[in-house]
Design an enzyme around this catalytic site. Structure first.
Site, PDB file in Angstrom:
ATOM      1  N   LYS A  83      40.298  40.753  51.577  1.00  0.00           N
ATOM      2  CA  LYS A  83      39.509  39.599  50.603  1.00  0.00           C
ATOM      3  C   LYS A  83      40.522  39.567  49.462  1.00  0.00           C
ATOM      4  O   LYS A  83      40.736  38.124  49.046  1.00  0.00           O
ATOM      5  CB  LYS A  83      38.056  40.247  50.129  1.00  0.00           C
ATOM      6  CG  LYS A  83      37.617  39.550  48.854  1.00  0.00           C
ATOM      7  CD  LYS A  83      36.474  40.380  48.346  1.00  0.00           C
ATOM      8  CE  LYS A  83      36.047  39.825  46.846  1.00  0.00           C
ATOM      9  NZ  LYS A  83      37.213  40.363  45.852  1.00  0.00           N
ATOM     10  N   ASN A  84      40.896  40.474  48.750  1.00  0.00           N
ATOM     11  CA  ASN A  84      41.908  40.127  47.571  1.00  0.00           C
ATOM     12  C   ASN A  84      43.021  39.263  47.699  1.00  0.00           C
ATOM     13  O   ASN A  84      43.701  38.542  47.120  1.00  0.00           O
ATOM     14  CB  ASN A  84      41.988  41.070  46.641  1.00  0.00           C
ATOM     15  CG  ASN A  84      40.968  41.752  45.790  1.00  0.00           C
ATOM     16  OD1 ASN A  84      39.912  40.994  45.928  1.00  0.00           O
ATOM     17  ND2 ASN A  84      40.816  42.907  45.464  1.00  0.00           N
ATOM     18  N   ARG A 117      35.550  35.174  40.289  1.00  0.00           N
ATOM     19  CA  ARG A 117      36.739  35.506  39.482  1.00  0.00           C
ATOM     20  C   ARG A 117      37.923  35.275  40.034  1.00  0.00           C
ATOM     21  O   ARG A 117      38.860  34.600  38.867  1.00  0.00           O
ATOM     22  CB  ARG A 117      36.756  37.101  39.688  1.00  0.00           C
ATOM     23  CG  ARG A 117      37.944  37.778  39.024  1.00  0.00           C
ATOM     24  CD  ARG A 117      37.362  37.980  37.510  1.00  0.00           C
ATOM     25  NE  ARG A 117      38.562  38.667  36.529  1.00  0.00           N
ATOM     26  CZ  ARG A 117      38.351  38.368  35.528  1.00  0.00           C
ATOM     27  NH1 ARG A 117      37.501  37.709  34.672  1.00  0.00           N
ATOM     28  NH2 ARG A 117      39.311  38.988  34.556  1.00  0.00           N
ATOM     29  N   ARG A 177      36.896  41.228  30.258  1.00  0.00           N
ATOM     30  CA  ARG A 177      37.839  41.210  31.336  1.00  0.00           C
ATOM     31  C   ARG A 177      38.559  39.959  30.805  1.00  0.00           C
ATOM     32  O   ARG A 177      38.440  38.806  31.247  1.00  0.00           O
ATOM     33  CB  ARG A 177      36.972  40.735  32.598  1.00  0.00           C
ATOM     34  CG  ARG A 177      36.214  41.746  33.298  1.00  0.00           C
ATOM     35  CD  ARG A 177      35.708  41.647  34.722  1.00  0.00           C
ATOM     36  NE  ARG A 177      36.915  41.681  35.722  1.00  0.00           N
ATOM     37  CZ  ARG A 177      36.793  41.447  37.010  1.00  0.00           C
ATOM     38  NH1 ARG A 177      35.583  41.333  37.382  1.00  0.00           N
ATOM     39  NH2 ARG A 177      37.767  41.848  37.762  1.00  0.00           N
ATOM     40  N   CYS A 198      32.409  40.466  37.905  1.00  0.00           N
ATOM     41  CA  CYS A 198      31.616  41.480  38.054  1.00  0.00           C
ATOM     42  C   CYS A 198      31.771  42.237  36.396  1.00  0.00           C
ATOM     43  O   CYS A 198      32.863  42.101  35.953  1.00  0.00           O
ATOM     44  CB  CYS A 198      32.098  42.452  39.100  1.00  0.00           C
ATOM     45  SG  CYS A 198      31.951  42.247  40.646  1.00  0.00           S
ATOM     46  N   ARG A 250      29.630  38.918  49.465  1.00  0.00           N
ATOM     47  CA  ARG A 250      30.604  38.150  48.875  1.00  0.00           C
ATOM     48  C   ARG A 250      32.085  38.952  49.450  1.00  0.00           C
ATOM     49  O   ARG A 250      33.204  38.264  49.670  1.00  0.00           O
ATOM     50  CB  ARG A 250      30.845  38.355  47.577  1.00  0.00           C
ATOM     51  CG  ARG A 250      29.902  37.553  46.788  1.00  0.00           C
ATOM     52  CD  ARG A 250      30.279  37.541  45.238  1.00  0.00           C
ATOM     53  NE  ARG A 250      31.664  37.964  44.995  1.00  0.00           N
ATOM     54  CZ  ARG A 250      32.276  39.006  44.551  1.00  0.00           C
ATOM     55  NH1 ARG A 250      31.295  39.819  44.024  1.00  0.00           N
ATOM     56  NH2 ARG A 250      33.530  39.238  44.237  1.00  0.00           N
ATOM     57  N   ILE A 282      41.897  37.530  30.201  1.00  0.00           N
ATOM     58  CA  ILE A 282      42.898  36.769  31.009  1.00  0.00           C
ATOM     59  C   ILE A 282      44.204  36.811  30.348  1.00  0.00           C
ATOM     60  O   ILE A 282      45.060  35.655  30.468  1.00  0.00           O
ATOM     61  CB  ILE A 282      42.375  35.553  31.681  1.00  0.00           C
ATOM     62  CG1 ILE A 282      41.874  34.442  30.598  1.00  0.00           C
ATOM     63  CG2 ILE A 282      41.576  35.799  32.833  1.00  0.00           C
ATOM     64  CD1 ILE A 282      41.866  33.224  31.357  1.00  0.00           C
ATOM     65  N   ASP A 283      44.121  37.326  29.076  1.00  0.00           N
ATOM     66  CA  ASP A 283      45.462  37.161  27.988  1.00  0.00           C
ATOM     67  C   ASP A 283      46.876  37.187  28.745  1.00  0.00           C
ATOM     68  O   ASP A 283      47.853  36.498  28.381  1.00  0.00           O
ATOM     69  CB  ASP A 283      45.122  37.934  26.908  1.00  0.00           C
ATOM     70  CG  ASP A 283      45.447  39.391  27.065  1.00  0.00           C
ATOM     71  OD1 ASP A 283      44.378  39.927  28.105  1.00  0.00           O
ATOM     72  OD2 ASP A 283      46.381  40.184  26.788  1.00  0.00           O
ATOM     73  N   GLN A 284      47.097  37.905  29.744  1.00  0.00           N
ATOM     74  CA  GLN A 284      48.315  38.091  30.325  1.00  0.00           C
ATOM     75  C   GLN A 284      48.608  37.132  31.150  1.00  0.00           C
ATOM     76  O   GLN A 284      49.800  36.705  31.609  1.00  0.00           O
ATOM     77  CB  GLN A 284      48.494  39.396  31.076  1.00  0.00           C
ATOM     78  CG  GLN A 284      48.436  40.841  30.284  1.00  0.00           C
ATOM     79  CD  GLN A 284      49.394  40.807  28.903  1.00  0.00           C
ATOM     80  OE1 GLN A 284      50.503  40.752  29.217  1.00  0.00           O
ATOM     81  NE2 GLN A 284      48.737  40.756  27.697  1.00  0.00           N
TER      82      GLN A 284
HETATM   83  C1  UD1 Z   1      41.703  42.578  40.631  1.00  0.00           C
HETATM   84  C2  UD1 Z   1      40.577  42.798  41.708  1.00  0.00           C
HETATM   85  C3  UD1 Z   1      39.425  43.684  41.361  1.00  0.00           C
HETATM   86  C4  UD1 Z   1      40.097  45.287  40.948  1.00  0.00           C
HETATM   87  C5  UD1 Z   1      41.202  45.017  40.110  1.00  0.00           C
HETATM   88  C6  UD1 Z   1      41.930  46.439  39.758  1.00  0.00           C
HETATM   89  C7  UD1 Z   1      40.965  40.543  42.832  1.00  0.00           C
HETATM   90  C8  UD1 Z   1      40.189  39.255  42.859  1.00  0.00           C
HETATM   91  N1  UD1 Z   1      40.099  41.331  41.772  1.00  0.00           N
HETATM   92  O1  UD1 Z   1      40.912  42.110  39.346  1.00  0.00           O
HETATM   93  O2  UD1 Z   1      38.706  43.755  42.533  1.00  0.00           O
HETATM   94  O3  UD1 Z   1      39.162  46.014  40.413  1.00  0.00           O
HETATM   95  O4  UD1 Z   1      42.322  43.747  40.632  1.00  0.00           O
HETATM   96  O5  UD1 Z   1      42.346  46.910  41.106  1.00  0.00           O
HETATM   97  O6  UD1 Z   1      41.840  40.637  43.161  1.00  0.00           O
HETATM   98  N2  UD1 Z   1      43.706  43.084  31.494  1.00  0.00           N
HETATM   99  C9  UD1 Z   1      44.045  42.636  30.379  1.00  0.00           C
HETATM  100  N3  UD1 Z   1      44.550  41.227  30.362  1.00  0.00           N
HETATM  101  C10 UD1 Z   1      44.868  40.307  31.479  1.00  0.00           C
HETATM  102  C11 UD1 Z   1      44.473  40.814  32.779  1.00  0.00           C
HETATM  103  C12 UD1 Z   1      43.787  42.307  32.840  1.00  0.00           C
HETATM  104  O7  UD1 Z   1      43.820  43.059  29.581  1.00  0.00           O
HETATM  105  O8  UD1 Z   1      45.144  39.198  31.147  1.00  0.00           O
HETATM  106  C13 UD1 Z   1      43.156  44.355  31.942  1.00  0.00           C
HETATM  107  C14 UD1 Z   1      41.838  44.478  32.432  1.00  0.00           C
HETATM  108  O9  UD1 Z   1      40.971  44.180  31.253  1.00  0.00           O
HETATM  109  C15 UD1 Z   1      41.829  45.619  33.204  1.00  0.00           C
HETATM  110  C16 UD1 Z   1      43.160  45.789  33.882  1.00  0.00           C
HETATM  111  O10 UD1 Z   1      44.060  44.900  32.922  1.00  0.00           O
HETATM  112  O11 UD1 Z   1      41.625  46.580  32.273  1.00  0.00           O
HETATM  113  C17 UD1 Z   1      43.429  45.563  35.109  1.00  0.00           C
HETATM  114  O12 UD1 Z   1      42.934  44.244  35.534  1.00  0.00           O
HETATM  115  P1  UD1 Z   1      43.466  43.267  36.632  1.00  0.00           P
HETATM  116  O13 UD1 Z   1      44.262  44.048  37.577  1.00  0.00           O
HETATM  117  O14 UD1 Z   1      44.035  42.161  35.952  1.00  0.00           O
HETATM  118  O15 UD1 Z   1      42.207  43.113  37.703  1.00  0.00           O
HETATM  119  P2  UD1 Z   1      41.756  41.494  38.342  1.00  0.00           P
HETATM  120  O16 UD1 Z   1      43.127  40.876  38.544  1.00  0.00           O
HETATM  121  O17 UD1 Z   1      40.761  40.936  37.397  1.00  0.00           O
END
Ligand code: UD1
Length: 439
Positions: free
Chosen positions: A25-26, A96, A125, A120, A402, A127-129
């Site tokens: 899925k991912n 997401r 959550r 979820c 999903r 998306i700053d990065q």
């Molecule tokens: C993806 C997966 C999700 C999984 C997660 C961690 C998908 C669609 N979803 O989510 O199922 O649980 O990886 O393996 O692939 N963070 C920041 N800033 C950012 C982005 C992330 O601080 O811009 C933090 C998040 O709050 C979290 C950590 O980084 O604590 C990891 O998040 P991330 O790896 O980005 O998760 P997703 O890509 O959203």
């Protein structure tokens, strides 16, 4: 009238037989948006038939792509006619992975227009990065009223050196997609290493991109002008396989999982072995057997190759049945224990404090009415229902569907007593499909 679905599970039956694991899925939710960069027809095989992939394909169609379903799990996507469209917003808000459209639209059009993604509820959550990466590539970003608008003033992004402050799967993928057609070299440091990141790089490279280092801490992307058509088969789903592994560990029995990459499952296999579960590996299959009592262990979730956070709820169910006290530490998300209250309804003894859960093993779980709080929490409820004494009724299974292709059919073929039943909607009830619901 809309209908709501529930799963009814009569637990206590060991699982036996073979199960085919679907495509990841991912990986799929990254590769479908990335197909927007391809000039020509892009064939994707081993695509999981789940609502998240259907929504993303619908988004591409609404943007003008031709999507042809060739056979179950195989789709041809032709994005030659795509353009930006606000018609996609009702879908982008609910998943997401719609944040990958920022990278793919910028790569394709030099501008992007989408909504903030759904997700979820695991706590904050950000998306700053992702945003930091796009800005480094030269995009200006405007976020307001739930919309994200981005533009590259020169019409094409420019390669850059980017250090991610947090190991983020999503930011790694998004920047990689955007950089694939940027001008010059992009170096992304402190990246995530999940198997689907490597799969996305392999997909893009098979369509003409020049990406190296996926699966390590540093990814180098030499931008190319355009990507060409081709076909690509997705890797198997690590988390679906892991969920079936925990189902066998919890319910007992012996199951062969076909179409897996055993290396991707090592982090899960290692923990289950510590608990007394027998796992043997072949080239593209594993056999999971559990016929003796389970032993306690501790689990800490971490980015790959650590134990996956997306397997934390499912392994918690197995720990509930192990003799003694186990400790789970969530190392990725702030708030991933919402399923614990549901498990407690089934007799689990779990105490949560911040990111730690202390699990006291119990003799057995008892069937109860419970709800799927999110995708993986819902999967955990299925695992719990399979091993519990009596009947478990799981509501809100739309979350589960999903991410799991035909989970009911696959479990029934292994001897589980599980049925999906539908009933008319109650007036006034809010639908999950209209809530933010994606992982
Ligand atoms: C993806 C997966 C999700 C999984 C997660 C961690 C998908 C669609 N979803 O989510 O199922 O649980 O990886 O393996 O692939 N963070 C920041 N800033 C950012 C982005 C992330 O601080 O811009 C933090 C998040 O709050 C979290 C950590 O980084 O604590 C990891 O998040 P991330 O790896 O980005 O998760 P997703 O890509 O959203």
């Amino acid at each position: 009238m809309k209908r709501l679905y529930k799963y009814i599970i009569k637990g206590g039956k060991p699982l036996h037989g073979e199960v085919e694991i679907s495509g990841a899925k991912n990986a799929a939710v990254a590769i479908i948006p990335a197909a927007m960069l391809v000039d020509g027809v892009c064939r994707i095989e081993n695509l999981p038939q789940i609502s998240d992939t259907e929504k993303l394909l619908r988004i591409l169609e609404l943007m003008g792509a031709q999507v042809r379903y060739v056979s179950p799990g195989t789709v041809d996507i032709d994005c030659s006619g795509v353009s930006l469209s606000d018609r996609i917003f009702r879908y982008t808000r609910s998943i997401r992975a719609s944040y990958y459209l920022i990278g793919s639209m910028l790569g394709r059009f030099g501008k992007a227009r989408t909504t903030m993604p759904g997700g979820c509820n695991f706590g904050v959550r950000p998306i700053d990065q992702h945003i930091k990466g796009m800005k480094a590539l030269g995009a200006t970003i405007d976020i307001g009223k739930g919309l994200i608008q981005a533009e590259s003033p020169e019409g094409r992004l420019k390669g850059a050196r980017i250090y991610l402050d947090k190991v983020s799967v999503g930011a790694t993928i998004n920047v990689m997609i955007a950089a694939a057609t940027a001008k010059g070299m992009t170096i992304i440091e402190n990246v995530a290493r999940e198997p689907h990141i490597v799969d996305l790089a392999n997909f893009l490279n098979s369509m003409g991109a020049d990406i190296r280092g996926a699966g390590t801490d540093v990814i180098k992307v030499r931008g190319v002008e355009r990507l060409h058509g081709g076909s690509y088969s997705l890797i198997p789903d690590q988390i679906e396989a892991g969920t079936f592994m925990t189902a066998v560990a919890a319910a007992g029995g012996e199951v062969r999982l076909n179409n897996v990459i055993p290396r991707h499952l090592e982090c899960i296999s290692a923990k289950l072995r510590e608990m007394g579960v027998a796992i043997t590996e072949g080239d593209d299959y594993i056999v999971v057997r559990r016929d003796c009592p389970l032993e306690r262990t501790n689990v800490k979730t971490l980015p790959y190759p650590g134990f996956p956070t997306d397997m934390q709820p499912q392994i918690c169910v197995v720990l509930c049945l192990a003799a003694g006290t186990s400790v789970i530490t969530e190392g990725v998300w702030d708030n991933r224990y919402q399923y614990v209250n549901e498990l407690k309804k089934m007799g689990a003894e779990i105490t949560v404090s911040g990111k730690t859960a202390v699990v006291e093993g119990v003799r057995s779980l008892m069937g109860a009415p419970v709800a799927a709080r999110d995708l993986r929490a819902g999967a955990a409820m299925v695992v719990a229902g399979l091993c519990a004494e009596g009947t478990t009724v799981i509501e809100d299974v739309i979350y589960i569907e999903r991410g799991y292709q035909n989970i009911v059919g696959k479990l029934r073929a292994l001897g589980a007593d599980i049925a999906a039943v539908s009933e008319p909607d109650e007036p006034g009830r809010m639908h999950q499909s209209s809530q933010e619901s994606a992982c």
